[in-house]
Design an enzyme around this catalytic site. Structure first.
Site, PDB file in Angstrom:
ATOM      1  N   ARG A 127      -3.656  -2.035 -10.826  1.00 52.51           N
ATOM      2  CA  ARG A 127      -2.841  -1.994  -9.615  1.00 52.51           C
ATOM      3  C   ARG A 127      -3.531  -1.170  -8.540  1.00 52.51           C
ATOM      4  O   ARG A 127      -4.148  -0.143  -8.818  1.00 52.51           O
ATOM      5  CB  ARG A 127      -1.458  -1.370  -9.910  1.00 52.51           C
TER       6      ARG A 127
ATOM      7  N   CYS B  64      -1.848  -6.307  -7.245  1.00 48.96           N
ATOM      8  CA  CYS B  64      -2.804  -6.416  -8.344  1.00 48.96           C
ATOM      9  C   CYS B  64      -4.237  -6.258  -7.838  1.00 48.96           C
ATOM     10  O   CYS B  64      -4.552  -6.569  -6.697  1.00 48.96           O
ATOM     11  CB  CYS B  64      -2.663  -7.763  -9.043  1.00 48.96           C
TER      12      CYS B  64
ATOM     13  N   HIS C  12       2.334 -10.103  -3.969  1.00 47.00           N
ATOM     14  CA  HIS C  12       1.156 -10.790  -4.497  1.00 47.00           C
ATOM     15  C   HIS C  12      -0.070 -10.495  -3.638  1.00 47.00           C
ATOM     16  O   HIS C  12       0.014 -10.434  -2.411  1.00 47.00           O
ATOM     17  CB  HIS C  12       1.386 -12.299  -4.531  1.00 47.00           C
TER      18      HIS C  12
END
Length: 248
Positions: A235, A226, A152
């Site tokens: 990405r 991300c 993340h």
């Protein structure tokens, strides 16, 4: 009088709704981070205890670079490629770990990252716990091919929040029960499609932007997250090459 009451009730509802939204934002942006970071730290400690040591990384991870936002890796992909010879003896883990199982520790000293690596990239079972997830069907640490992982960028521990700060030559250390592998950052792709599977191929090369990537087999590491911040539209990719390995 009825109009005044109506306006008063409407104002109260608006304030209440605003407070609820604020609490949800605080929960998502702060509480999930604290909870996931604590869980990930406990998992790292559990792995180190299981392996019978205090952790054998390449020194303590520092907080250098913490506090900045937005991954935009600036290392030029056209920079001259330095081909490193493959290790003579790679004792990488040959058996795939159980799904969602944390089985390695990833350390990035430059940006202060210490996170467990688990098998798979499911949000609930891996990424939302603050772990780094290993892409199925990519190489394991130290093996020929591409050891590809995801993490993340925002919320839930956000281990890859600052990978934009990585520069060519920065260390990424992967510890397993068997060995410690050191990769060196080599190239980066600032933005590509979320479906660009080429970046995690055995010989990583973007299928969307083919000028980014490699053309020869090797021992690669791929970090993905991300971008832009607080979205999952694209990405960001950082690549490294295996530089050394040593038994634990």
């Amino acid at each position: 009088m009825a109009l005044v009451r109506g306006l008063w009730v409407t104002a109260e509802l608006a304030v209440t709704l605003g407070v609820v939204v604020l609490l949800l934002v605080v929960h998502q942006l702060w509480w999930t981070n604290q909870q996931a970071k604590a869980d990930a730290e406990r998992q790292v400690q559990a792995l180190e205890q299981e392996w019978g040591g205090e952790g054998e990384g390449e020194g303590e991870a520092t907080d250098e670079g913490a506090g900045a936002g937005g991954p935009e890796v600036s290392e030029s992909p056209e920079a001259e490629e330095e081909s490193a010879a493959p290790p003579r003896n790679s004792s990488a883990r040959r058996t795939a770990p159980r799904w969602d199982q944390a089985y390695a520790v990833l350390r990035i000293p430059r940006i202060g990252v210490v996170a467990p690596v688990a098998q798979g990239i499911a949000k609930r079972g891996v990424l939302d716990k603050g772990y780094v997830g290993h892409y199925p069907r990519t190489a394991q640490p130290g093996q020929a091919g591409n050891f590809a992982v995801a993490g993340h960028r925002n919320t839930h521990g956000e281990p890859f929040r600052y990978i934009n700060r990585l520069r060519r030559g920065d260390k990424v250390v992967i510890e397993t029960r068997e060995a410690v592998f050191t990769y060196l950052v080599d190239r980066a792709l600032p933005q590509t499609s979320a479906r660009d599977g080429g970046v995690i191929a055995a010989v990583p090369r973007s299928a969307v932007r083919p000028e980014y990537g490699y053309s020869e087999p090797g021992y690669y590491l791929t970090l993905t997250t991300c971008t832009p911040e607080y979205t999952s539209k694209y990405r960001l990719v950082v690549w490294g090459k295996l530089a050394s390995m040593r038994p634990r």
